[in-house]
Write a protein that holds these residues in place. Structure first.
Motif, PDB file in Angstrom:
ATOM      1  N   ILE A 182       5.722  -7.384   3.206  1.00 43.41           N
ATOM      2  CA  ILE A 182       5.929  -5.978   3.012  1.00 43.41           C
ATOM      3  C   ILE A 182       7.359  -5.698   1.694  1.00 43.41           C
ATOM      4  O   ILE A 182       7.467  -4.509   0.746  1.00 43.41           O
ATOM      5  CB  ILE A 182       6.719  -4.999   3.890  1.00 43.41           C
ATOM      6  CG1 ILE A 182       5.109  -4.913   4.912  1.00 43.41           C
ATOM      7  CG2 ILE A 182       6.592  -3.383   4.288  1.00 43.41           C
ATOM      8  CD1 ILE A 182       4.823  -3.861   6.246  1.00 43.41           C
ATOM      9  N   TRP A 198      -1.849  -5.165   0.393  1.00 41.37           N
ATOM     10  CA  TRP A 198      -2.250  -4.823   1.699  1.00 41.37           C
ATOM     11  C   TRP A 198      -2.808  -6.051   2.270  1.00 41.37           C
ATOM     12  O   TRP A 198      -2.681  -6.937   3.005  1.00 41.37           O
ATOM     13  CB  TRP A 198      -3.372  -3.633   2.249  1.00 41.37           C
ATOM     14  CG  TRP A 198      -2.315  -2.506   1.956  1.00 41.37           C
ATOM     15  CD1 TRP A 198      -2.726  -1.866   1.079  1.00 41.37           C
ATOM     16  CD2 TRP A 198      -1.121  -2.013   3.041  1.00 41.37           C
ATOM     17  NE1 TRP A 198      -1.404  -0.694   1.488  1.00 41.37           N
ATOM     18  CE2 TRP A 198      -0.932  -1.258   2.801  1.00 41.37           C
ATOM     19  CE3 TRP A 198      -1.243  -2.568   4.222  1.00 41.37           C
ATOM     20  CZ2 TRP A 198      -0.202  -0.606   2.919  1.00 41.37           C
ATOM     21  CZ3 TRP A 198      -0.368  -1.781   5.258  1.00 41.37           C
ATOM     22  CH2 TRP A 198       0.187  -1.053   4.541  1.00 41.37           C
ATOM     23  N   VAL A 258       0.337  -8.412   3.571  1.00 42.53           N
ATOM     24  CA  VAL A 258       0.736  -8.007   4.603  1.00 42.53           C
ATOM     25  C   VAL A 258       0.257  -8.298   5.955  1.00 42.53           C
ATOM     26  O   VAL A 258       0.604  -8.801   7.169  1.00 42.53           O
ATOM     27  CB  VAL A 258       1.176  -6.681   4.565  1.00 42.53           C
ATOM     28  CG1 VAL A 258       1.813  -6.147   5.579  1.00 42.53           C
ATOM     29  CG2 VAL A 258       2.278  -5.946   3.234  1.00 42.53           C
TER      30      VAL A 258
END
Length: 163
Positions: free
Chosen positions: A89, A113, A116
């Motif tokens: 992140i 994403w 992450v």
């Protein structure tokens, strides 16, 4: 002399149910006698009527737990994967401005994403896929994921990319 009240102080509600499932704990085993041996039916041989004892049947039904060392290693590696998620992140957000010159923002956001979520997905997938395997196999796959999923944007920028 002990009274029944003393024994009540050392028990919990529901102990009777546990004792009912484990008859060898709650009641002493009677001494075997010659008349207590099971008699095989007329059409079977004596060797065909061997039945397992209660303790052998209970031992097969009890699930085998994982060892303390394995549980400790899974916890440590789970913490590493959590730190990797935070690293992806911070590193990904820190690299967003320089990278958007060459890559469209929606593509970068999708890749960020995925990066992450990758440590959490790897951790869950390894635990699910190695459910019936030996402990060392699970640990090897978790260590391999810890090596593969290092948050390089965070490592290269020294953690200061997003700060």
């Amino acid at each position: 002399m002990k009274s029944e009240g003393d024994d009540d102080a050392l028990s919990w509600d529901g102990d009777d149910a546990l004792d009912a499932r484990r008859p060898e704990v709650s009641r002493p085993k009677p001494e075997p006698t010659a008349s207590a041996a099971p008699v095989p039916p007329l059409n079977e041989s004596p060797s065909a009527s061997v039945t397992p004892s209660v303790s052998e049947a209970d031992a097969d039904d009890e699930p085998q737990g994982i060892s303390t060392a394995t549980l400790l290693m899974i916890g440590i590696l789970g913490g590493i994967y959590l730190l990797y998620t935070v690293g992806w992140i911070l590193g990904g957000v820190g690299m967003q401005l320089p990278v958007t010159f060459t890559l469209p923002v929606p593509l970068y956001q999708g890749a960020l994403w995925l990066a992450v979520l990758a440590p959490a997905l790897w951790f869950v997938a390894v635990l699910a896929a190695t459910r019936g395997s030996r402990s060392w196999v699970r640990i090897v796959w978790l260590v391999a994921g810890a090596v593969l999923l290092v948050p390089w944007p965070f490592v290269v920028s020294g953690g200061g990319g997003a700060l």
